[in-house]
Design a protein around this motif. Structure first.
Motif, mmCIF file in Angstrom:
data_model
loop_
_atom_site.group_PDB
_atom_site.id
_atom_site.type_symbol
_atom_site.label_atom_id
_atom_site.label_comp_id
_atom_site.label_asym_id
_atom_site.label_seq_id
_atom_site.Cartn_x
_atom_site.Cartn_y
_atom_site.Cartn_z
ATOM 1 N N GLY A 39 0.966 -1.381 0.148
ATOM 2 C CA GLY A 39 0.012 0.044 0.026
ATOM 3 C C GLY A 39 0.819 1.414 -0.114
ATOM 4 N N MET A 40 1.958 1.172 0.054
ATOM 5 C CA MET A 40 3.002 2.348 0.031
ATOM 6 C C MET A 40 3.280 2.582 -1.389
ATOM 7 S SD MET A 40 5.223 1.833 3.397
ATOM 8 C CE MET A 40 6.733 1.131 2.384
ATOM 9 N N THR A 41 2.240 3.321 -2.043
ATOM 10 C CA THR A 41 2.370 3.620 -3.400
ATOM 11 C C THR A 41 2.965 5.216 -3.799
ATOM 12 O OG1 THR A 41 0.011 4.525 -3.662
ATOM 13 C CG2 THR A 41 0.522 1.870 -4.049
ATOM 14 N N ALA A 42 3.143 5.930 -3.085
ATOM 15 C CA ALA A 42 3.749 7.104 -3.385
ATOM 16 C C ALA A 42 5.193 7.135 -2.727
ATOM 17 C CB ALA A 42 3.098 8.289 -2.425
ATOM 18 N N ASN A 43 6.122 7.315 -3.800
ATOM 19 C CA ASN A 43 7.488 7.064 -3.222
ATOM 20 C C ASN A 43 8.345 8.556 -3.986
ATOM 21 O OD1 ASN A 43 7.321 4.258 -2.752
ATOM 22 N ND2 ASN A 43 6.305 4.292 -4.929
ATOM 23 N N GLY A 44 9.164 8.917 -3.221
ATOM 24 C CA GLY A 44 10.019 9.815 -3.505
ATOM 25 C C GLY A 44 11.405 9.868 -3.183
ATOM 26 N N MET A 45 12.421 10.199 -4.174
ATOM 27 C CA MET A 45 13.853 10.292 -3.730
ATOM 28 C C MET A 45 13.960 11.621 -3.216
ATOM 29 S SD MET A 45 16.694 8.940 -3.075
ATOM 30 C CE MET A 45 16.650 7.492 -3.784
ATOM 31 N N SER A 46 14.211 11.762 -1.984
ATOM 32 C CA SER A 46 14.482 13.232 -1.376
ATOM 33 C C SER A 46 16.017 13.409 -1.471
ATOM 34 C CB SER A 46 13.967 13.355 -0.050
ATOM 35 O OG SER A 46 14.407 12.399 0.856
ATOM 36 N N VAL A 47 16.418 14.542 -1.631
ATOM 37 C CA VAL A 47 17.798 14.761 -1.721
ATOM 38 C C VAL A 47 18.281 16.118 -0.759
ATOM 39 C CG1 VAL A 47 18.496 13.702 -3.932
ATOM 40 C CG2 VAL A 47 17.577 16.303 -3.771
ATOM 41 N N TRP A 48 19.295 16.094 -0.257
ATOM 42 C CA TRP A 48 19.491 17.204 0.919
ATOM 43 C C TRP A 48 20.655 17.672 0.884
ATOM 44 C CZ3 TRP A 48 15.156 17.758 3.969
ATOM 45 C CH2 TRP A 48 13.967 16.830 3.575
ATOM 46 N N GLY B 177 5.285 6.185 1.037
ATOM 47 C CA GLY B 177 4.143 6.341 1.749
ATOM 48 C C GLY B 177 2.622 5.992 1.063
ATOM 49 N N SER B 178 1.533 5.835 1.614
ATOM 50 C CA SER B 178 0.460 5.643 0.860
ATOM 51 C C SER B 178 -0.142 6.604 -0.025
ATOM 52 C CB SER B 178 -0.839 5.098 1.929
ATOM 53 O OG SER B 178 -1.074 6.102 2.740
ATOM 54 N N SER B 179 0.327 7.928 0.390
ATOM 55 C CA SER B 179 -0.004 9.092 -0.429
ATOM 56 C C SER B 179 1.031 9.943 -0.641
ATOM 57 C CB SER B 179 -1.198 9.702 -0.100
ATOM 58 O OG SER B 179 -1.114 10.348 1.289
ATOM 59 N N ARG B 180 1.096 11.062 -1.494
ATOM 60 C CA ARG B 180 1.948 12.072 -1.569
ATOM 61 C C ARG B 180 1.806 12.804 -0.260
ATOM 62 N NH1 ARG B 180 3.569 14.465 -7.359
ATOM 63 N NH2 ARG B 180 4.150 12.505 -8.340
ATOM 64 N N GLU B 181 0.781 12.902 0.358
ATOM 65 C CA GLU B 181 0.652 13.821 1.629
ATOM 66 C C GLU B 181 1.531 12.904 2.540
ATOM 67 O OE1 GLU B 181 -2.102 12.920 -0.174
ATOM 68 O OE2 GLU B 181 -2.410 15.133 -1.031
ATOM 69 N N ASP B 182 1.301 11.759 2.807
ATOM 70 C CA ASP B 182 2.361 11.046 3.718
ATOM 71 C C ASP B 182 3.764 11.281 3.449
ATOM 72 O OD1 ASP B 182 0.039 9.866 4.879
ATOM 73 O OD2 ASP B 182 0.380 8.055 3.717
ATOM 74 N N VAL B 183 3.857 11.314 2.269
ATOM 75 C CA VAL B 183 5.610 11.521 1.758
ATOM 76 C C VAL B 183 6.022 12.792 2.089
ATOM 77 C CG1 VAL B 183 7.341 11.486 0.107
ATOM 78 C CG2 VAL B 183 5.560 9.555 0.078
ATOM 79 N N GLU B 184 5.219 13.777 1.929
ATOM 80 C CA GLU B 184 5.478 15.213 2.066
ATOM 81 C C GLU B 184 5.543 15.287 3.870
ATOM 82 O OE1 GLU B 184 6.257 17.818 0.518
ATOM 83 O OE2 GLU B 184 6.230 16.559 -1.392
ATOM 84 N N ALA B 185 4.707 14.513 4.577
ATOM 85 C CA ALA B 185 4.811 14.870 6.217
ATOM 86 C C ALA B 185 6.267 14.090 6.621
ATOM 87 C CB ALA B 185 3.785 13.961 6.644
ATOM 88 N N GLN B 186 6.522 12.950 5.801
ATOM 89 C CA GLN B 186 8.126 12.470 6.131
ATOM 90 C C GLN B 186 9.082 13.317 5.640
ATOM 91 O OE1 GLN B 186 8.812 8.397 5.024
ATOM 92 N NE2 GLN B 186 6.387 8.021 4.751
ATOM 93 N N ARG B 187 8.959 14.172 4.722
ATOM 94 C CA ARG B 187 9.906 15.015 4.346
ATOM 95 C C ARG B 187 10.091 16.190 5.201
ATOM 96 N NH1 ARG B 187 10.728 18.408 -1.258
ATOM 97 N NH2 ARG B 187 8.654 18.733 -1.284
ATOM 98 N N HIS C 132 16.973 21.326 -0.046
ATOM 99 C CA HIS C 132 16.570 19.883 -0.388
ATOM 100 C C HIS C 132 15.467 20.081 -1.544
ATOM 101 C CE1 HIS C 132 12.615 20.473 1.462
ATOM 102 N NE2 HIS C 132 13.365 21.085 2.393
ATOM 103 N N ASP C 133 15.263 18.950 -2.221
ATOM 104 C CA ASP C 133 14.255 18.661 -3.333
ATOM 105 C C ASP C 133 13.681 17.148 -3.089
ATOM 106 O OD1 ASP C 133 12.630 19.290 -5.469
ATOM 107 O OD2 ASP C 133 14.353 19.832 -6.665
ATOM 108 N N ILE C 134 12.911 16.903 -3.917
ATOM 109 C CA ILE C 134 12.304 15.517 -4.090
ATOM 110 C C ILE C 134 11.876 15.348 -5.536
ATOM 111 C CG2 ILE C 134 9.874 16.272 -3.422
ATOM 112 C CD1 ILE C 134 9.939 13.598 -1.578
ATOM 113 N N LEU C 135 12.010 13.973 -5.938
ATOM 114 C CA LEU C 135 11.551 13.472 -7.238
ATOM 115 C C LEU C 135 10.751 12.282 -7.006
ATOM 116 C CD1 LEU C 135 11.818 13.606 -10.235
ATOM 117 C CD2 LEU C 135 13.735 11.952 -10.043
ATOM 118 N N TYR C 136 9.365 12.238 -7.658
ATOM 119 C CA TYR C 136 8.576 11.250 -7.209
ATOM 120 C C TYR C 136 8.555 10.444 -8.494
ATOM 121 C CZ TYR C 136 6.024 13.795 -3.320
ATOM 122 O OH TYR C 136 6.133 14.391 -2.079
#
Length: 162
Positions: free
Chosen positions: A65-74, A117-127, A141-145
């Motif tokens: 169920g974790m279908t939103a994925n982003g490579m974050s760079v810092w 995360g299960s949504s982009r909102e989840d991933v943004e919260a993690q970011r 920082h930046d992120i590539l979904y």
């Protein structure tokens, strides 16, 4: 450590995963004409030497169920990147985290973390959580979904020719 032909056979037989049976090492051994003890000893030796990092379950995060994925760079202060990277790498939802050299002036980022995360909102919260951990040691920082999977395997050894 130098790999011999038997080590390479064991890696080739296990690189796509262990068989889903009650005694996977015994099955690999039987397929290779080796004893289970030899297979296990050689895997332990390869792991101790760093040839194999780990033997572990690798769940499919999409099927979980974790279908939103982003490579974050810092862009993290060099003197703190190892310490803070360890904290980021230990977070739930981070499948891998590593330090890479910057490519200045165009690429100032030295810490990479894959967020799921299960949504982009989840991933943004993690970011946001990662940003809080990094604090003032982070200068940007930046992120590539991800949009689709093109490859989902580990390293594959190729047979040597000649």
């Amino acid at each position: 450590m130098t790999l011999d032909a038997t080590d390479r056979q064991i890696i080739a037989a296990t690189q796509a995963g262990l068989p889903l049976v009650s005694e996977p090492y015994a099955q690999v051994a039987a397929e290779l004409g080796l004893s289970e003890e030899v297979v296990c000893d050689r895997l332990r030796t390869m792991q101790a030497s760093g040839v194999i990092r780990r033997i572990a379950v690798a769940p499919n995060h999409y099927k979980l169920g974790m279908t939103a994925n982003g490579m974050s760079v810092w862009d993290v202060a060099d003197e703190r990147v190892a310490e803070l990277g360890q904290k980021v790498g230990n977070l739930d939802g981070v499948t891998h985290c590593y330090e890479r050299p910057r490519a200045l002036p165009d690429w100032p980022y030295n810490l990479f973390a894959m967020l799921h995360g299960s949504s982009r909102e989840d991933v943004e919260a993690q970011r946001a959580h990662v940003a809080a951990i990094l604090g003032d040691a982070c200068r940007g920082h930046d992120i590539l979904y991800s949009t689709r999977i093109l490859k989902k395997t580990g390293l594959r050894l190729r047979s040597r020719k000649g």
